[in-house]
Scaffold this motif. Structure first.
Motif, PDB file in Angstrom:
ATOM      1  N   GLN A 108       0.821  -1.214   0.000  1.00 38.14           N
ATOM      2  CA  GLN A 108       0.000   0.000   0.000  1.00 38.14           C
ATOM      3  C   GLN A 108       0.857   1.267   0.000  1.00 38.14           C
ATOM      4  N   ALA A 109       0.220   2.346  -0.439  1.00 33.72           N
ATOM      5  CA  ALA A 109       0.927   3.617  -0.611  1.00 33.72           C
ATOM      6  C   ALA A 109       1.513   4.150   0.692  1.00 33.72           C
ATOM      7  N   ARG A 110       0.879   3.835   1.829  1.00 36.65           N
ATOM      8  CA  ARG A 110       1.370   4.379   3.102  1.00 36.65           C
ATOM      9  C   ARG A 110       2.767   3.894   3.463  1.00 36.65           C
ATOM     10  N   PHE A 111       3.197   2.785   2.830  1.00 38.18           N
ATOM     11  CA  PHE A 111       4.525   2.257   3.117  1.00 38.18           C
ATOM     12  C   PHE A 111       5.533   2.565   2.008  1.00 38.18           C
ATOM     13  N   GLN A 112       5.149   3.433   1.075  1.00 39.04           N
ATOM     14  CA  GLN A 112       6.064   3.811   0.007  1.00 39.04           C
ATOM     15  C   GLN A 112       6.818   5.071   0.423  1.00 39.04           C
ATOM     16  N   GLY A 113       7.723   5.518  -0.421  1.00 42.19           N
ATOM     17  CA  GLY A 113       8.474   6.730  -0.123  1.00 42.19           C
ATOM     18  C   GLY A 113       9.745   6.429   0.639  1.00 42.19           C
ATOM     19  N   LYS A 114      10.127   7.341   1.506  1.00 43.88           N
ATOM     20  CA  LYS A 114      11.419   7.245   2.191  1.00 43.88           C
ATOM     21  C   LYS A 114      11.256   6.968   3.683  1.00 43.88           C
ATOM     22  N   ILE A 115      10.279   6.151   4.027  1.00 41.96           N
ATOM     23  CA  ILE A 115      10.071   5.907   5.461  1.00 41.96           C
ATOM     24  C   ILE A 115      10.828   4.671   5.953  1.00 41.96           C
ATOM     25  N   GLY A 116      11.562   3.986   5.053  1.00 44.70           N
ATOM     26  CA  GLY A 116      12.442   2.896   5.475  1.00 44.70           C
ATOM     27  C   GLY A 116      11.745   1.750   6.162  1.00 44.70           C
ATOM     28  N   THR A 117      10.792   1.151   5.506  1.00 43.84           N
ATOM     29  CA  THR A 117      10.021   0.078   6.131  1.00 43.84           C
ATOM     30  C   THR A 117      10.848  -1.199   6.309  1.00 43.84           C
ATOM     31  N   ALA A 118      10.703  -1.817   7.480  1.00 37.64           N
ATOM     32  CA  ALA A 118      11.292  -3.134   7.769  1.00 37.64           C
ATOM     33  C   ALA A 118      10.248  -3.942   8.517  1.00 37.64           C
ATOM     34  N   THR A 119      10.331  -5.256   8.429  1.00 37.40           N
ATOM     35  CA  THR A 119       9.318  -6.099   9.067  1.00 37.40           C
ATOM     36  C   THR A 119       9.904  -7.448   9.451  1.00 37.40           C
ATOM     37  N   ASP A 120       9.280  -8.070  10.448  1.00 39.48           N
ATOM     38  CA  ASP A 120       9.655  -9.451  10.778  1.00 39.48           C
ATOM     39  C   ASP A 120       8.852 -10.444   9.951  1.00 39.48           C
ATOM     40  N   GLY A 121       7.984  -9.949   9.080  1.00 34.39           N
ATOM     41  CA  GLY A 121       7.249 -10.798   8.149  1.00 34.39           C
ATOM     42  C   GLY A 121       5.912 -11.293   8.638  1.00 34.39           C
ATOM     43  N   THR A 122       5.661 -11.230   9.951  1.00 34.78           N
ATOM     44  CA  THR A 122       4.405 -11.789  10.458  1.00 34.78           C
ATOM     45  C   THR A 122       3.735 -10.956  11.540  1.00 34.78           C
ATOM     46  N   THR A 123       4.469 -10.251  12.386  1.00 35.42           N
ATOM     47  CA  THR A 123       3.833  -9.607  13.550  1.00 35.42           C
ATOM     48  C   THR A 123       4.207  -8.150  13.776  1.00 35.42           C
ATOM     49  N   GLU A 124       5.275  -7.657  13.163  1.00 39.63           N
ATOM     50  CA  GLU A 124       5.744  -6.316  13.506  1.00 39.63           C
ATOM     51  C   GLU A 124       6.276  -5.594  12.281  1.00 39.63           C
TER      52      GLU A 124
END
Length: 982
Positions: free
Chosen positions: A163-179
């Motif tokens: 989704q668009a809210r996670f695009q741009g330069k906000i540096g998204t990282a995830t554990d893949g399932t919970t965070e």
């Protein structure tokens, strides 16, 4: 996952279709071939930079800070519920400088990380006429599912991050399932709704709707935590250390997460394996392959945050047709239908007869199902089931023609139909594997059967079960690499896979210095050993038994020789070999008569012969018991584990006859070293002492006032039986020589980490000590194996009180001094020499190496010790953490209390030379090592009793598997004080 350019990610990576041999016959068909072998490690190093690269001196600021910290806390007393405080740093030994596989991390002063927890609820009752998702945040029909499948969580997470809210330069990282972790707060935290699979929802689609909610958990600023680590007044752990490490590990996994060819696993997402281009794998047989990857973990060091990066090896199911995998399984394990079901449990497969569906990125792929196991006669037999509609399964792991299910048909009479008939008529699929097992991808109550023809293994799936001997040997061969090879891999491919060499971490505010940190180290003196009247000083961690008598030779009572034959055995007359064997034992100081009995049995081979072989062996033990035999030397035809397990169970548990097994072929070669090595074990079984520490090296323990204890708990693996419990094992010295370590094992709750039965086990060790010495020990030193860093409180708050409770039942007034040291070996810390003079013949650090600075933390009392000199591969140091101490800082208990750190380190090092069955120092403290062996023996007892068919193999009427009785692992009363397990 990157927030700037989200890739088109295929969770399965390359499918790796392997056509192999498709037409094998029967459940015992041909093995089939494989075209995806990968090569022998895939890595041929040039000259290593391990030695040629100049090493910087250890960080002087860190050492200064450590000295200041230790000076201020040296007189601290341990408070209740608190881990032991460091009394100072060790100084003994020859100083040197090593590299440690840690890399210093620095952070942008303005960098913040904001954490969001992903909450998932589900609406299952969607309705027949739902043609699109109609949901509101106020809809109360969404409920928390008991357990959202991991694959569904991953799908929803991937879809959410598109989704668009996670695009741009906000540096998204995830554990893949919970965070999810981002560099700045999200402006849009609205609820997200999605079904699993295609975006389009056809009329009447009943697939559940998932509701995904983002819950803000807070933020952290890394530089603030670095300041706390550098504050000498910070005496304890920071309140939110767990969150800091969790978030930083997620951030560090962001770059490899973007690569669809990299599989990420491990608690905290710390293991990274290439499953696409560039993968390094080797088949181990049984449908499993060894893979080389990397372990990455953010850790706190002295005044700084470090990245621990190491070469890691794992076992994975091969991405091949399931039929080929089962053929390869049979070539290793035979037709063990029960074990096969557990071997496949949890395995994800592509189902190729169904239409492809869209993944979270809109890419079409086959439906993925998870295997519960093979078809079983218990399928569907749950409370409330209609007995007239139960599946009909002829036997465990039945073939498609022998598995029938009740099918309701509109407009036609309902009836039973076989899996073979159903797939041929419904999907026009001619079943090729008509005599191979059917798998269940449903559950026990509602089985969903598939023939092997439509099943292919999804890539990147770790194998968590126990490896066979041949698989284990293949893994050792693949993973055995000298330090320069691992050093080069870490500093090139390892840094690259984490995005460090490419500067990919800088966009998330992290700079990692691409040079391993250097640490001050010391080489402790090698202890002197005594054999009879002789003394010897080991060289390179080993010594020779030639022309030596054991320190104390045992007396062997009446004994028998058992020769187990298989096929056309060319082995010479065992009587001749036994004559050489007894002669060698007498040369080493044992008092041993000639054998009283010589028995033989021919073992059968092939399917179904196990029961016959067990009966033959049982008959031999009955004959020995009638003849009052106390000891049996068993000559084995091969290393088949089932025969060995049954022998030990019959001897140790059922009859009380001590046994010693040898390979007939090796004994026939007349090698003195082989016979001497076996003589060491026989001597220990009957209470003898092989080597002891010279008085100057045994410290206060040699005065006979200190009982040294080893403790361990082991848990069942994924391929073990569903009713198997965890097992606790204990060993303890019986006098100041530390030569005898009799032990005991007890069953406890499944997956219970602490030793539930510790009070009982400790009371029996205290009684045995008193029986041998006439008095109770003044000190009790415990080496506890099998505890991770997050479980230290379990030892401190649960096990320590049980030890004290046991002591209260034996001591009148003065209670003993107690020290507990956790011994960790499952870690990823490695050390590398910086000069040629500081490495041994295998390019490892010289054995006796101690490191207790920079990569440790001042507030703990811990150190790394590499006691062994490996014959090949890379040495793994043991990590010791003092949980509780009443001995080493007490002048009454330890005359060298002023140098408590040196005293503990030197004693621990010397104890590593007390493995009585070896002529080498071992990798970690002998009592902890032996406690682990004790638990391993318990596994063999349970396997033996399980296959003797005295235990239930299936669930009871309540659907649960009853555990084995406690006496399954209880040693016979006649050998309770013997080292039967050695």
């Amino acid at each position: 996952m990157s927030g700037r350019n989200l890739p088109h990610r295929d969770r399965g990576g390359d499918r790796g279709r392997d056509r192999g041999s498709r037409g094998g016959r029967g459940f015992s068909g041909d093995r089939g071939s494989s075209s995806d072998r990968g090569g022998h490690g895939g890595y041929q190093p040039g000259p290593s930079k391990m030695i040629t690269t100049p090493a910087s001196p250890p960080d002087a600021k860190c050492i200064s800070y450590e000295n200041l910290y230790a000076k201020d806390t040296a007189k601290d007393t341990q408070k209740a519920g608190q881990l032991a405080r460091r009394p100072g740093y060790g100084t003994a030994g020859k100083a040197m400088v090593l590299r440690a596989n840690f890399f210093e991390m620095s952070f942008n002063p303005k960098q913040e990380y904001h954490s969001y927890r992903v909450d998932i609820t589900v609406k299952k009752d969607v309705g027949e006429d739902s043609s699109k998702i109609k949901c509101e945040d106020s809809d109360t029909s969404f409920k928390h599912a008991d357990k959202v499948p991991k694959a569904h969580r991953q799908f929803l997470m991937d879809a959410l991050l598109q989704q668009a809210r996670f695009q741009g330069k906000i540096g998204t990282a995830t554990d893949g399932t919970t965070e999810i972790v981002v560099n700045e707060p999200l402006k849009d935290t609205s609820t997200f709704y999605r079904r699993i699979g295609d975006r389009g929802v056809p009329p009447g689609d009943k697939r559940p709707i998932y509701k995904v909610t983002l819950i803000y958990q807070g933020f952290l600023k890394p530089v603030n935590f670095v300041k706390l680590l550098q504050d000498p007044k910070q005496r304890g752990a920071m309140g939110n250390e767990t969150m800091v490490l969790r978030v930083l590990n997620i951030v560090m996994s962001a770059h490899p997460y973007k690569d669809p060819g990299i599989y990420i696993s491990g608690k905290g997402r710390t293991k990274f394996f290439r499953m696409g281009p560039g993968k390094e794998v080797e088949s181990m047989g049984g449908g499993v392959e060894a893979a080389r990857g990397y372990y990455s973990s953010v850790r706190f060091g002295t005044g700084k945050i470090l990245l621990n990066l190491n070469v890691n090896h794992g076992s994975f199911y091969r991405p091949i047709p399931l039929s080929t995998l089962i053929k390869e399984y049979m070539s290793v394990f035979g037709e063990d239908r029960d074990h096969l079901g557990r071997y496949l449990k949890g395995l994800k497969i592509y189902v190729t007869h169904l239409p492809k569906r869209e993944d979270a990125f809109g890419k079409k792929q086959y439906v993925i199902k998870s295997i519960l196991g093979v078809a079983t006669p218990q399928d569907g037999k749950v409370k409330g089931a209609n007995p007239k509609e139960l599946p009909r399964v002829k036997r465990l792991a039945s073939s498609p023609g022998n598995v029938e299910f009740f099918m309701n048909q509109e407009g036609r009479p309902s009836r039973y139909v076989s899996v073979l008939e159903y797939f041929e008529k419904t999907y026009n699929i001619r079943i090729k594997y008509h005599d191979m097992p059917v798998v269940n991808v449903g559950n026990l109550a509602h089985p969903n059967y598939l023939p092997l023809d439509v099943c292919e293994v999804v890539p990147g799936q770790p194998f968590a079960g126990e490896l066979s001997n041949s698989q284990r040997q293949a893994m050792i061969k693949f993973s055995c690499r000298r330090p320069p090879m691992n050093y080069d891999s870490i500093t090139t491919d390892g840094l690259g896979i984490m995005g460090i060499t490419g500067g990919k971490t800088i966009e998330r505010g992290i700079k990692v210095i691409p040079d391993m940190v250097t640490v001050p180290a010391r080489i402790l003196n090698t202890p002197m050993l005594k054999y009879g009247t002789q003394k010897t000083t080991p060289r390179f961690g080993s010594w020779n038994l030639a022309n030596t008598k054991f320190c104390s030779g045992a007396t062997i009572p009446t004994w028998a020789c058992i020769w187990l034959r298989k096929g056309r055995d060319s082995f010479e007359n065992p009587v001749v070999c036994m004559s050489r064997f007894t002669k060698k034992l007498r040369e080493h100081g044992l008092r041993m008569p000639d054998s009283t009995m010589n028995l033989q049995a021919s073992l059968s081979g092939g399917p179904g012969s196990e029961r016959e072989n067990r009966n033959k062996i049982k008959d031999l033990f009955d004959k020995m018991k009638t003849g009052n035999i106390k000891f049996a030397v068993v000559l084995l035809p091969d290393t088949a584990s089932g025969v060995f397990d049954w022998i030990k169970f019959c001897g140790d548990v059922k009859s009380g006859i001590l046994t010693h097994c040898m390979l007939a072929a090796k004994l026939g070669k007349v090698e003195d070293q082989y016979i001497s090595n076996n003589a060491m074990k026989v001597n220990l079984k009957f209470g003898g002492a092989n080597q002891v520490l010279d008085g100057s090296h045994s410290k206060f323990v040699g005065q006979g006032k200190t009982m040294v204890v080893g403790l361990d708990v082991t848990h069942p693996t994924s391929t073990d039986h569903m009713n198997w419990p965890s097992v606790a094992g204990i060993v303890a010295s019986i006098d100041g020589r530390m030569a005898q370590w009799p032990g005991e094992i007890m069953i406890q709750g499944r997956r219970v980490e602490h030793v539930e039965v510790l009070q009982t086990l400790m009371e029996r060790r205290l009684k045995l000590w008193k029986d041998n010495n006439g008095s109770l020990p003044m000190n009790i030193l415990v080496y506890r194996d099998g505890i991770s860093e997050g479980q230290f409180d379990v030892v401190l708050n649960f096990e320590l009180p049980l030890i004290k409770a046991a002591c209260k039942n034996f001591y009148d007034k003065t209670e003993p001094y107690i020290t507990i040291v956790v011994c960790g070996k499952r870690h990823n810390v490695r050390f590398y020499p910086t000069t040629e003079k500081d490495q041994d013949r295998t390019q490892n650090p010289i054995n006796g190496c101690i490191v207790d600075r920079i990569v440790t933390r001042p507030m703990y009392w811990d150190f790394y010790l590499q006691a062994q000199a490996p014959l090949q591969g890379s040495a793994r140091p043991a990590h010791y953490i003092v949980i509780h101490d009443e001995i080493f800082r007490s002048p009454k208990a330890n005359p060298e209390s002023a140098k408590a750190a040196d005293s503990l380190q030197e004693l621990t090092h010397n104890i590593c030379y007390m493995m009585g069955r070896a002529t080498r120092s071992i990798s970690y403290a002998t009592p902890a090592f032996l406690a682990d062996k004790m638990c391993d023996r318990a596994r063999k007892y349970m396997l033996a009793e399980y296959f003797s068919e005295t235990l239930p193999h299936g669930p009871g009427s309540d659907g649960k598997y009853p555990p084995p009785p406690a006496n399954t692992v209880r040693l016979h009363e006649t050998i309770l004080s013997r080292m039967a397990y050695i």
